[in-house]
Write an enzyme that holds these catalytic residues in place. Structure first.
Site, mmCIF file in Angstrom:
data_model
loop_
_atom_site.group_PDB
_atom_site.id
_atom_site.type_symbol
_atom_site.label_atom_id
_atom_site.label_comp_id
_atom_site.label_asym_id
_atom_site.label_seq_id
_atom_site.Cartn_x
_atom_site.Cartn_y
_atom_site.Cartn_z
ATOM 1 N N ASP A 190 24.156 9.409 6.823
ATOM 2 C CA ASP A 190 23.863 9.279 8.257
ATOM 3 C C ASP A 190 23.892 10.609 9.003
ATOM 4 O O ASP A 190 23.531 10.670 10.165
ATOM 5 C CB ASP A 190 24.825 8.288 8.924
ATOM 6 C CG ASP A 190 26.255 8.801 8.970
ATOM 7 O OD1 ASP A 190 26.564 9.803 8.293
ATOM 8 O OD2 ASP A 190 27.084 8.179 9.670
ATOM 9 N N HIS A 242 23.943 17.042 2.792
ATOM 10 C CA HIS A 242 24.783 17.969 3.560
ATOM 11 C C HIS A 242 24.377 19.424 3.310
ATOM 12 O O HIS A 242 25.197 20.331 3.415
ATOM 13 C CB HIS A 242 26.284 17.779 3.220
ATOM 14 C CG HIS A 242 26.851 16.516 3.769
ATOM 15 N ND1 HIS A 242 28.173 16.149 3.612
ATOM 16 C CD2 HIS A 242 26.281 15.512 4.489
ATOM 17 C CE1 HIS A 242 28.384 14.987 4.201
ATOM 18 N NE2 HIS A 242 27.249 14.581 4.739
ATOM 19 N N TYR A 271 26.427 21.030 7.992
ATOM 20 C CA TYR A 271 27.400 21.296 6.933
ATOM 21 C C TYR A 271 27.186 22.655 6.263
ATOM 22 O O TYR A 271 28.080 23.138 5.567
ATOM 23 C CB TYR A 271 27.350 20.202 5.867
ATOM 24 C CG TYR A 271 28.094 18.946 6.261
ATOM 25 C CD1 TYR A 271 29.402 18.724 5.838
ATOM 26 C CD2 TYR A 271 27.503 17.985 7.070
ATOM 27 C CE1 TYR A 271 30.087 17.585 6.203
ATOM 28 C CE2 TYR A 271 28.175 16.839 7.441
ATOM 29 C CZ TYR A 271 29.479 16.633 7.006
ATOM 30 O OH TYR A 271 30.156 15.502 7.381
#
Length: 441
Positions: A170, A200, A264
């Protein structure tokens, strides 16, 4: 219209009530006749299930509800498994974050040593759930959004290649909502994106509205000044740690200003900055335990004690509506365009065909059809090759019970400064994960 039977694996998760409320809010799109909870922690699940039972009786009494720890009950006669499990719960997440910090290394639940430790715990449990589904409902689809998604996805590719599994995350969805808000759109669904990377670990390369107008320059400009921080705080995570993550995207984007990045990447590009600002005694796991966990379980207990959900502060997890979109796409062959984690097979033409990459796919009843993103630049390719090697080594280490391969995985991670630090970390992580990891030799 057919009604569907859904098992939520991770019935005791703090995210489960929000997902149930979101499913109820979308019954016109995805009609449901049965919801089942499955968890290996009966006591924890009982609180979430007790509140859910009351919510369903009030809002959708026609839906049958079961909470169980029995695999046959949970996985028989179902259409979808929605899996969001956390092996070791937040107590082990806390160790994933704090042990690396002791060694001066980023402590994060999906990146670097913490993500590797979590992956080694998750693989076996996710495969067990897939096996239950395959045994009792072989035609059902397993929608996995359990972290660390990159390592779990590689494990499913390698070790369960013939199962109906979709791996999704998500985080890009949340970032796209922030992008939409930043340029005055009401929803990310007004945008069509090109994106490539690993979970990520990716970049948006093209963003257009439905008329084909290029929105990327406007979004790039916003990110170069503010990161993903927007004026609409309602769609952002409230915790300070998340807001600093959204702001740091400005520095991440500076490495390739032609694109906009997944947040990330900050852990890989600025690990020294992340370690310096971390509190080794109070990490993100502590924030979650003191915040969301207390709130969700407190609200669920209130519903049970009052016998009604009236006045509850539990809210619909709009963020999770992608799960309905995914289930709908499979159930009704909608061919919706979604970012999924899939085997590359040429989607990125100059990259390992067996890598699990995150790219836009058209999703229908046969599963995902990845959209070709073409060749990627050397900078991203180099980063991704290193990270894919880490993920593949972790899965091989788990499968072969290999100390050597896990040491190699940690040494190869951009976040870990040397092979010696990797070895010291590995020995500490083995000690902490004795109850969860296979015994390595």
């Amino acid at each position: 219209m057919k009604k569907f039977s859904i098992t939520i694996a991770g019935g005791g998760s703090t995210f489960t009530p929000g997902i149930v409320l979101m499913l109820l809010d979308n019954l016109d799109k995805l009609p449901i006749n049965e919801i089942k909870f499955y968890d290996n922690d009966e006591e924890r699940q009982a609180v979430i299930a007790g509140a859910t039972d009351i919510i369903l009786k009030e809002k959708a009494p026609e839906i049958t509800f079961t909470a169980t720890t029995d695999p046959e009950t949970a996985f028989s006669n179902i259409d979808f498994v929605m899996a969001h499990i956390r092996t070791g719960k937040y107590a082990m997440r806390e160790k994933d974050e704090k042990i690396p910090l002791k060694h001066g290394v980023v402590g994060q639940e999906t990146c670097g040593p913490g993500g590797i430790a979590y992956g080694m715990r998750s693989i076996g449990d996710v495969l067990e759930l897939i096996d239950f589904k395959d045994q009792y409902s072989p035609d059902a689809w397993f929608l996995n959004y359990s972290n660390p998604a990159a390592i779990v996805a590689e494990a499913t590719r390698k070790l369960r290649p013939d199962s109906n599994i979709l791996n999704i995350c998500d985080m890009p969805i949340g970032i796209e909502e922030l992008m939409a808000s930043a340029i005055g759109l009401s929803s990310r669904k007004e945008m069509e994106v090109k994106y490539y990377g690993l979970n990520h670990f990716g970049w948006w390369t093209d963003i257009r509205d439905k008329e084909g107008n290029d929105l990327l320059p406007q979004i790039r400009e916003h990110v170069s000044k503010y990161g993903y921080v927007t004026v609409d705080e309602s769609i952002q995570h409230a915790d300070a740690s998340w807001n600093s993550t959204f702001a740091k995207a400005k520095d991440v984007q500076a490495l390739d200003p032609a694109t906009v990045p997944n947040t990330y990447l900050k852990y890989y590009f600025y690990p020294d900055h992340e370690v310096a600002k971390s509190d080794p005694n109070y990490t993100r796991a502590n924030e979650v335990m003191d915040g969301r966990e207390k709130f969700v379980f407190g609200e669920c207990q209130k519903i049970i004690d009052n016998g009604t959900s009236e006045g509850t502060e539990l809210h619909i997890d709009e963020h999770a509506s992608y799960i309905v979109d995914l289930a709908r796409a499979i159930a009704f062959n909608t061919k919706e365009r979604m970012l999924l984690i899939v085997e590359n097979n040429g989607a990125i033409s100059n990259f390992d065909p067996t890598a699990m990459v995150e790219v836009p796919c058209l999703v229908g009843s046969q599963g995902p059809e990845p959209l070709v993103q073409g060749e990627i630049p050397r900078f991203q390719k180099g980063l991704m090759e290193q990270q894919v090697a880490v993920e593949k080594l972790v899965v091989e280490a788990w499968n072969e019970k290999s100390y050597q391969k896990l040491w190699q995985a940690l040494t190869l991670s951009r976040i870990v400064p040397s092979a010696q630090v990797a070895k010291d970390l590995l020995d500490d992580l083995i000690e902490a994960n004795k109850a969860y990891w296979p015994e390595l030799t």
